[in-house]
Design a protein around this motif. Structure first.
Motif, PDB file in Angstrom:
ATOM      1  N   LEU A 297       1.303  -2.063   4.947  1.00 35.68           N
ATOM      2  CA  LEU A 297       1.417  -3.503   5.211  1.00 35.68           C
ATOM      3  C   LEU A 297       2.059  -3.792   6.570  1.00 35.68           C
ATOM      4  O   LEU A 297       1.677  -4.744   7.244  1.00 35.68           O
ATOM      5  CB  LEU A 297       2.248  -4.174   4.112  1.00 35.68           C
ATOM      6  CG  LEU A 297       1.516  -4.450   2.797  1.00 35.68           C
ATOM      7  CD1 LEU A 297       2.479  -4.986   1.770  1.00 35.68           C
ATOM      8  CD2 LEU A 297       0.372  -5.426   3.007  1.00 35.68           C
ATOM      9  N   VAL A 298       3.029  -2.979   6.953  1.00 39.78           N
ATOM     10  CA  VAL A 298       3.667  -3.198   8.255  1.00 39.78           C
ATOM     11  C   VAL A 298       2.611  -3.113   9.360  1.00 39.78           C
ATOM     12  O   VAL A 298       2.598  -3.918  10.288  1.00 39.78           O
ATOM     13  CB  VAL A 298       4.787  -2.179   8.505  1.00 39.78           C
ATOM     14  CG1 VAL A 298       5.286  -2.276   9.938  1.00 39.78           C
ATOM     15  CG2 VAL A 298       5.933  -2.416   7.558  1.00 39.78           C
TER      16      VAL A 298
ATOM     17  N   GLU B 215       3.961  -0.580   1.471  1.00 41.88           N
ATOM     18  CA  GLU B 215       4.676  -1.281   2.547  1.00 41.88           C
ATOM     19  C   GLU B 215       4.404  -0.635   3.909  1.00 41.88           C
ATOM     20  O   GLU B 215       4.268  -1.334   4.916  1.00 41.88           O
ATOM     21  CB  GLU B 215       6.186  -1.265   2.280  1.00 41.88           C
ATOM     22  CG  GLU B 215       6.627  -2.315   1.284  1.00 41.88           C
ATOM     23  CD  GLU B 215       8.110  -2.236   0.996  1.00 41.88           C
ATOM     24  OE1 GLU B 215       8.753  -3.278   0.968  1.00 41.88           O
ATOM     25  OE2 GLU B 215       8.627  -1.109   0.795  1.00 41.88           O
TER      26      GLU B 215
ATOM     27  N   ARG C  65       5.687  10.457  11.113  1.00 44.98           N
ATOM     28  CA  ARG C  65       6.644   9.375  11.341  1.00 44.98           C
ATOM     29  C   ARG C  65       6.360   8.214  10.409  1.00 44.98           C
ATOM     30  O   ARG C  65       5.986   7.132  10.855  1.00 44.98           O
ATOM     31  CB  ARG C  65       6.533   8.886  12.786  1.00 44.98           C
ATOM     32  CG  ARG C  65       7.205   9.778  13.804  1.00 44.98           C
ATOM     33  CD  ARG C  65       7.055   9.185  15.179  1.00 44.98           C
ATOM     34  NE  ARG C  65       7.700  10.008  16.178  1.00 44.98           N
ATOM     35  CZ  ARG C  65       8.982   9.908  16.515  1.00 44.98           C
ATOM     36  NH1 ARG C  65       9.743   9.022  15.925  1.00 44.98           N
ATOM     37  NH2 ARG C  65       9.471  10.687  17.448  1.00 44.98           N
ATOM     38  N   LEU C  66       6.537   8.445   9.126  1.00 45.97           N
ATOM     39  CA  LEU C  66       6.398   7.339   8.185  1.00 45.97           C
ATOM     40  C   LEU C  66       7.749   6.644   8.093  1.00 45.97           C
ATOM     41  O   LEU C  66       8.771   7.239   8.398  1.00 45.97           O
ATOM     42  CB  LEU C  66       5.989   7.872   6.808  1.00 45.97           C
ATOM     43  CG  LEU C  66       4.575   8.440   6.734  1.00 45.97           C
ATOM     44  CD1 LEU C  66       4.372   9.171   5.429  1.00 45.97           C
ATOM     45  CD2 LEU C  66       3.531   7.344   6.883  1.00 45.97           C
ATOM     46  N   TRP C  67       7.726   5.381   7.648  1.00 42.32           N
ATOM     47  CA  TRP C  67       9.002   4.677   7.477  1.00 42.32           C
ATOM     48  C   TRP C  67       9.576   5.081   6.133  1.00 42.32           C
ATOM     49  O   TRP C  67       9.030   4.750   5.081  1.00 42.32           O
ATOM     50  CB  TRP C  67       8.776   3.178   7.590  1.00 42.32           C
ATOM     51  CG  TRP C  67       8.349   2.823   8.972  1.00 42.32           C
ATOM     52  CD1 TRP C  67       9.055   3.058  10.112  1.00 42.32           C
ATOM     53  CD2 TRP C  67       7.128   2.219   9.378  1.00 42.32           C
ATOM     54  NE1 TRP C  67       8.339   2.613  11.197  1.00 42.32           N
ATOM     55  CE2 TRP C  67       7.165   2.099  10.779  1.00 42.32           C
ATOM     56  CE3 TRP C  67       6.012   1.749   8.694  1.00 42.32           C
ATOM     57  CZ2 TRP C  67       6.122   1.530  11.510  1.00 42.32           C
ATOM     58  CZ3 TRP C  67       4.986   1.197   9.419  1.00 42.32           C
ATOM     59  CH2 TRP C  67       5.037   1.084  10.809  1.00 42.32           C
ATOM     60  N   LYS C  68      10.702   5.767   6.179  1.00 43.81           N
ATOM     61  CA  LYS C  68      11.133   6.495   4.987  1.00 43.81           C
ATOM     62  C   LYS C  68      11.720   5.610   3.891  1.00 43.81           C
ATOM     63  O   LYS C  68      11.682   5.970   2.728  1.00 43.81           O
ATOM     64  CB  LYS C  68      12.121   7.602   5.356  1.00 43.81           C
ATOM     65  CG  LYS C  68      13.377   7.114   6.073  1.00 43.81           C
ATOM     66  CD  LYS C  68      14.230   8.306   6.466  1.00 43.81           C
ATOM     67  CE  LYS C  68      15.562   7.915   7.060  1.00 43.81           C
ATOM     68  NZ  LYS C  68      15.653   6.670   7.822  1.00 43.81           N
ATOM     69  N   ASP C  69      12.239   4.448   4.254  1.00 39.63           N
ATOM     70  CA  ASP C  69      12.817   3.596   3.219  1.00 39.63           C
ATOM     71  C   ASP C  69      11.809   2.632   2.601  1.00 39.63           C
ATOM     72  O   ASP C  69      12.184   1.704   1.904  1.00 39.63           O
ATOM     73  CB  ASP C  69      14.016   2.810   3.782  1.00 39.63           C
ATOM     74  CG  ASP C  69      15.287   3.636   3.722  1.00 39.63           C
ATOM     75  OD1 ASP C  69      15.250   4.700   3.078  1.00 39.63           O
ATOM     76  OD2 ASP C  69      16.305   3.221   4.297  1.00 39.63           O
ATOM     77  N   MET C  70      10.547   2.836   2.888  1.00 38.39           N
ATOM     78  CA  MET C  70       9.545   1.922   2.327  1.00 38.39           C
ATOM     79  C   MET C  70       8.591   2.701   1.430  1.00 38.39           C
ATOM     80  O   MET C  70       8.441   3.909   1.578  1.00 38.39           O
ATOM     81  CB  MET C  70       8.734   1.306   3.464  1.00 38.39           C
ATOM     82  CG  MET C  70       9.525   0.451   4.386  1.00 38.39           C
ATOM     83  SD  MET C  70       8.392  -0.377   5.496  1.00 38.39           S
ATOM     84  CE  MET C  70       9.470  -0.630   6.877  1.00 38.39           C
TER      85      MET C  70
ATOM     86  N   PHE D 206       1.024  10.797  14.452  1.00 39.57           N
ATOM     87  CA  PHE D 206       1.986  11.631  15.169  1.00 39.57           C
ATOM     88  C   PHE D 206       1.945  13.075  14.687  1.00 39.57           C
ATOM     89  O   PHE D 206       1.641  13.341  13.530  1.00 39.57           O
ATOM     90  CB  PHE D 206       3.399  11.074  15.000  1.00 39.57           C
ATOM     91  CG  PHE D 206       3.578   9.733  15.630  1.00 39.57           C
ATOM     92  CD1 PHE D 206       3.930   9.629  16.960  1.00 39.57           C
ATOM     93  CD2 PHE D 206       3.352   8.574  14.908  1.00 39.57           C
ATOM     94  CE1 PHE D 206       4.080   8.392  17.553  1.00 39.57           C
ATOM     95  CE2 PHE D 206       3.491   7.332  15.492  1.00 39.57           C
ATOM     96  CZ  PHE D 206       3.862   7.241  16.819  1.00 39.57           C
TER      97      PHE D 206
ATOM     98  N   HIS E 166       0.597  -6.208   9.890  1.00 43.06           N
ATOM     99  CA  HIS E 166       1.290  -7.342  10.502  1.00 43.06           C
ATOM    100  C   HIS E 166       0.646  -7.748  11.833  1.00 43.06           C
ATOM    101  O   HIS E 166       0.518  -8.922  12.150  1.00 43.06           O
ATOM    102  CB  HIS E 166       2.756  -6.998  10.711  1.00 43.06           C
ATOM    103  CG  HIS E 166       3.561  -8.100  11.322  1.00 43.06           C
ATOM    104  ND1 HIS E 166       3.992  -9.175  10.602  1.00 43.06           N
ATOM    105  CD2 HIS E 166       3.992  -8.304  12.585  1.00 43.06           C
ATOM    106  CE1 HIS E 166       4.652  -9.999  11.395  1.00 43.06           C
ATOM    107  NE2 HIS E 166       4.671  -9.492  12.601  1.00 43.06           N
TER     108      HIS E 166
ATOM    109  N   ARG F 198      -2.391   4.233   7.682  1.00 45.63           N
ATOM    110  CA  ARG F 198      -1.545   3.264   8.356  1.00 45.63           C
ATOM    111  C   ARG F 198      -2.139   2.909   9.716  1.00 45.63           C
ATOM    112  O   ARG F 198      -2.185   1.745  10.102  1.00 45.63           O
ATOM    113  CB  ARG F 198      -0.148   3.855   8.523  1.00 45.63           C
ATOM    114  CG  ARG F 198       0.873   2.887   9.031  1.00 45.63           C
ATOM    115  CD  ARG F 198       2.229   3.503   9.079  1.00 45.63           C
ATOM    116  NE  ARG F 198       2.295   4.537  10.117  1.00 45.63           N
ATOM    117  CZ  ARG F 198       3.412   5.143  10.481  1.00 45.63           C
ATOM    118  NH1 ARG F 198       4.544   4.827   9.884  1.00 45.63           N
ATOM    119  NH2 ARG F 198       3.416   6.068  11.413  1.00 45.63           N
ATOM    120  N   ALA F 199      -2.618   3.924  10.421  1.00 45.72           N
ATOM    121  CA  ALA F 199      -3.241   3.661  11.722  1.00 45.72           C
ATOM    122  C   ALA F 199      -4.493   2.808  11.540  1.00 45.72           C
ATOM    123  O   ALA F 199      -4.755   1.894  12.320  1.00 45.72           O
ATOM    124  CB  ALA F 199      -3.581   4.977  12.415  1.00 45.72           C
TER     125      ALA F 199
END
Lengths: 350, 251
Positions: B98-99, B95, B86-91, B82, B102, B162-163
């Motif tokens: 890893l998401v 992680e 847009r990373l997942w901030k609480d991880m 992006f 999935h 992540r991508a």
């Protein structure tokens, strides 16, 4: 064995002993409050799964609890008890004869709540944030109104009385323990991670191949199942239920526990449930007439709630994310606190 | 590999992208450039299923994927980053990766919750894969740091990793060099070339910095006000009067 495993086993033994001890030596009233907090643990965890871990703001919990409570009550009452309850209009014949063992009835109660979630919640999950909250709130009211009006199934506004008291200390605390273990396992699995991803950033989650709708509905259905089981246990604890019990106020109490304990923390929900339930009773003296040396009050019903609200405001002002934030209990964390205390006592030396 | 056929995207009266015809073959690195508001990100969003194009078709590996849901598109092998991270901030860093794993794990919610042996094996494999990805971009030692505590350039890298964890064949990068200094941008472009070879990727990237894309892309498309105004190799683009006009303005 690792130190933490030993500590965990020791902790569990102490807990089991504490429950057993409390059950045998404390008075009936105190035990009942402890059992109520176990039920609130289950309910808070189920709402936390939605609110804290998946980021879905739902206000429909009372509805699913009502479904669970009614299903389990009707399935476990004896035909004679049902006849006594349904004096205005007889119960539907199929339900009159049916009587299931408690564990099965409890699971069926959960499944029925989950089914209700599939039917009415899943369409609502296309909404977000406050819109979802309003929609779920509406659905919960619909459930309540339906329950009030199907006289021959639920006994309508009269409610059900003399529900078998199956919610003993061991039963509720075992179910609460199962709920805690289940939540830990779920949240730490790859599915739990996808839920957190959906909560933190839905667009990114979608772009990383996560079926956002599926994750949300799974979470919603699991949460409703737990709410159904919790509601059923509540019915079997207080032995009488009626539709007025399952209003927004009940959902609000659970939401309060979740927020107070920490959105997204299992430890927080457990602590919050116990603290809130115990405080609700402990502060009851405030409603009574008081003699404060300088002036006497003659009973102020509601003062308890005022103090309670102030306590809540203090917590929310000073710890915006609740008591635990989104952190979990860990032995390392606890030992870390002790170590820090010791080191300050020794003048900062470790 | 991927082809868009006369893709147009209109929002009310505004045509954000009109008649976009992009064609990319395997292992190419292609740039999509243009001034601000030219419709580059909209073009990305129509390819990745965020928007359903008003007209036209998106063909990926010979199949029509027009208007499919974003997660279905990712499943087919298109991954993206992006423009605004847009990373997942609480991880933590691991992680986050890893998401994304999935998707290829193929586990049910019950198998995962009960931590059945099949799930455990897959989880272990994902962790190893995620760590190897992090290792290959030099983020392995930061695996347990909160994702948003990383410096900006590393967050961008993490988004790319992540991508990659979704095991894509086509990678779409939305302004990967935004906010980077020239030195960092150059390193990033080198990095993009490296992952292309390492993971057998095809890459489409959006960028404004002309100099940066010139070095790494074999071909590029230039958009202005949603219209493709030029298409060709970097050298052709550099000499194209329309491009110069769009970028610099001509009296």
């Amino acid at each position: 064995m690792k130190r933490n495993t030993i500590l965990t086993i020791a902790g569990l033994v102490v807990l089991v002993a504490a429950v057993g001890l409390a059950d045998s030596i404390l008075g009936r009233f105190t035990v009942r409050i402890l059992n109520l907090s176990a039920i609130y643990i289950i309910l808070a965890l189920s709402l936390n799964l939605l609110n804290g871990f998946t980021g879905l703001f739902s206000l429909g919990h009372a509805g699913f609890m009502a479904v669970g409570a009614y299903v389990s009550a009707i399935l476990t009452m004896t035909p004679a008890q049902k006849e006594m309850n349904f004096f205005l209009e007889p119960i539907v014949p199929i339900l009159a004869r049916i009587q299931l063992p408690f564990p099965i009835a409890l699971i069926v109660a959960g499944l029925c709540a989950a089914l209700a979630a599939v039917l009415i919640g899943v369409p609502a999950l296309r909404l977000r944030d406050d819109y979802l909250a309003i929609a779920t709130l509406g659905f919960a009211e619909i459930i309540r109104v339906i329950i009030t009006n199907i006289q021959s199934v639920t006994n309508g506004a009269q409610g059900l009385k003399a529900i078998p008291k199956y919610s003993t200390t061991w039963v509720v605390w075992t179910v609460a323990a199962i709920a805690v273990v289940f939540m830990l396992a779920l949240v730490r699995s790859s599915y739990g991670r996808t839920m957190k991803a959906v909560r933190d950033d839905e667009i990114a989650a979608e772009a990383m191949g996560i079926d956002v709708f599926k994750v949300k509905s799974t979470s919603f259905v699991i949460s409703s199942f737990m709410a159904g089981v919790g509601g059923a246990l509540l019915g079997h604890l207080i032995s009488t239920i009626d539709p007025k019990m399952f209003t927004l106020m009940l959902t609000f109490n659970i939401l309060l526990i979740v927020v107070l304990g920490g959105n997204g923390s299992i430890t927080g929900s457990v602590l919050g449930a116990i603290i809130v339930t115990v405080l609700m009773e402990a502060l009851r003296f405030l409603d009574m007439p008081m003699n404060l040396v300088f002036f006497k009050t003659n009973g102020l019903p509601g003062l308890r709630m005022v103090i309670f609200s102030i306590l809540l405001m203090i917590v929310v002002l000073y710890r915006q994310r609740g008591l635990m934030g989104n952190k979990e209990f860990s032995w390392d964390g606890v030992l870390g606190i002790f170590r820090r205390k010791n080191s300050t006592r020794n003048g900062g030396r470790p | 590999m991927i082809k868009t056929e006369n893709v147009s995207m209109r929002f009310g009266g505004l045509t954000a992208v009109s008649d976009l015809n992009i064609q990319i073959s395997k292992n190419e690195i292609v740039g999509l450039i243009g001034p601000n508001g030219a419709g580059k990100t909209t073009a990305f969003n129509t390819i990745t299923g965020v928007y359903k194009p008003t007209e036209g078709k998106v063909i990926f590996k010979g199949e029509d994927v027009t208007g499919a849901k974003p997660h279905k598109i990712t499943e087919r092998g298109i991954a993206r980053t992006f423009q605004n991270i847009r990373l997942w901030k609480d991880m933590d860093v691991l992680e986050n990766v890893l998401v994304a794993c999935h998707l290829r794990m193929n586990v049910g919610v019950f198998a995962a919750t009960l931590h059945l042996p099949g799930y455990r094996a897959k989880e272990k494999k994902s962790r190893e894969f995620a760590m190897s990805l992090l290792d290959s971009v030099g983020l392995a030692d930061l695996a347990h740091e909160p994702a948003t505590s990383l410096p900006y350039g590393k967050q961008r890298r993490l988004e790319i990793v992540r991508a990659l964890a979704t095991e894509p064949s086509l990678l779409l990068l939305d302004e990967p060099a935004a906010g980077m200094n020239p030195q960092e941008s150059l390193e990033l472009m080198e990095f993009i070339g490296k992952i292309r070879d390492q993971y057998d990727l095809t890459i489409l990237l959006i960028e404004h910095h002309m100099q940066v894309v010139m070095g790494v892309c074999s071909r590029m498309y230039v958009l202005d006000y949603g219209v493709t105004i030029a298409h060709g190799t970097p050298d052709e683009i550099r000499r194209n009067p329309k491009v110069i006009e769009a970028y610099l303005g001509v009296d």
